[in-house]
Design an enzyme around this catalytic site. Sequence first.
Site, short mmCIF file in Angstrom:
data_model
loop_
_atom_site.label_atom_id
_atom_site.label_comp_id
_atom_site.label_asym_id
_atom_site.label_seq_id
_atom_site.Cartn_x
_atom_site.Cartn_y
_atom_site.Cartn_z
N LYS A 56 0.84 -1.21 0.00
CA LYS A 56 0.00 0.00 0.00
C LYS A 56 0.87 1.25 0.00
CE LYS A 56 -1.75 1.57 4.13
NZ LYS A 56 -1.53 2.99 4.42
N ARG A 88 -9.16 -0.08 4.54
CA ARG A 88 -8.32 0.95 3.91
C ARG A 88 -6.97 0.38 3.52
NH1 ARG A 88 -7.22 6.06 7.21
NH2 ARG A 88 -5.76 6.10 5.49
#
Length: 422
Positions: A22, A396
């Site tokens: 990420k 997320r």
Amino acid sequence: MDRLLVTGGRRLEGAVRINGAKNSALKLMAAALLAEGHTLIENVPRIMDCSTMGEVLEHLGAGVGWDGTTLMIDTTGRLGIETPYELVRKMRASIVVLGPLLARFGRARVAMPGGCNIGSRKIDLHLKGFERMGARFTYEHGYLEAIAPVLQGAMISLDFPSVGATENILMAAVGARGRTIIENAAREPEIQDLANVLVEMGAKIEGAGTTTIEIEGTDAFEPVRHRVIPDRIAAGTFAIAACMTGGEVLLEDARPDHLELVMDKLQEAGATVEVEDGGIRVGLAGRPLAVDFVTLPYPGFPTDLQPQMMALLSVARGTSIATENVFESRFMFVDELKRMGADIRTEGHHAVIRGAEWLSSAPVRALDIRAGAAMIIAALGADGTTEISDIHHVDRGYQDLDSRLAALGAELRREPAVPIPA
Ligand code: EPU
């Protein structure tokens, strides 16, 4: 807002492929703004934060298209310079577009990020760096307007090796006039990945991955195709989850060189760690042993695995001490862990964790991405079924976490949140 129901006591076993990082993918997406044309980024995790960064790019006028985990970014049209509050609020990493926008257009208008659940998280080091390069700022109505008609290479010494400041300054410096030297730069693998992509695009960078990065500015950037490095925090999270359940997992694609200290600490806790072709096998039989650990910028123990490690050590034999040196409020989740029977006392940036024999299920909240992962790990090792609310925080940052844990043998399911009666 969904909640996750996790029934503890199932041993995790099998193989899990580690997705792209990420914290690298988000910055590579911003770097695409430097070049005109079609950039292809492979191995981008399908998570909320990457979708939000996609929205940031679209808001700026870029085309964004997904094909599985390959992301195409088209910057051929006319681009804007503004990132609105709705997006920065959802994900403060959006401010990393400041550097590339300044480099390419000499201007940017970005909403100021507020605080977050792990600390006040200032951006002063980013701004000081840009100022050294000749940028000027005005603040109005919650927006920061940056102007740098000429971005000039400079000597920039960071007070702290901030990941975001290093990346933002690096992306401005590659397009500045002349030479920039970043001293006390962050050394995270994600920064090396960013530097690699920038070099493929045409930048001249030396020393990425060390504390001194030297950049010679240029204005000729080509769009490229690049594959994101594996996510070391996702790998660490699965490893710790396996250890919590007395299980054993093969972390396919995980990079042992990015996880040295994490694996050392797991071994100290009694885990077996074997590096195999194409991955790392981690397992732990019985209760973990107590371990002291200290979070520090890379190559230190990552703050992004601190909550997960604390969850594991809450059932260790003996007393562990965790010291958090990166974020001032990263122990907020401890109160949630205590609701499950963890015996943890925090004082300032230290936590004393007295290992309990077991944890018991309780309704708890996910306070942020990593705190949420810690609650899942605690739940995997607890008796009964733990309800974790605000699970959107976990989405997320973790790709398909529920289904991948289920494939390893975990018992869990999602349910829509029960509305609170008026
Ligand atoms: N700091 C300042 N001034 C600045 C910048 C940072 O005081 O201008 C302070 C922060 O307040 C914090 C410390 O320096 O106390 C470290 O911040 P850093 O800038 O290194 O972190 P970041 O770039 O905001 C990235 C990751 C975080 C990860 C940290 C540390 C991304 C998108 N985020 O944040 O990841 O914890 O580095 O490794 O790359 C996560 O993935 O859950 C996450 C929070």
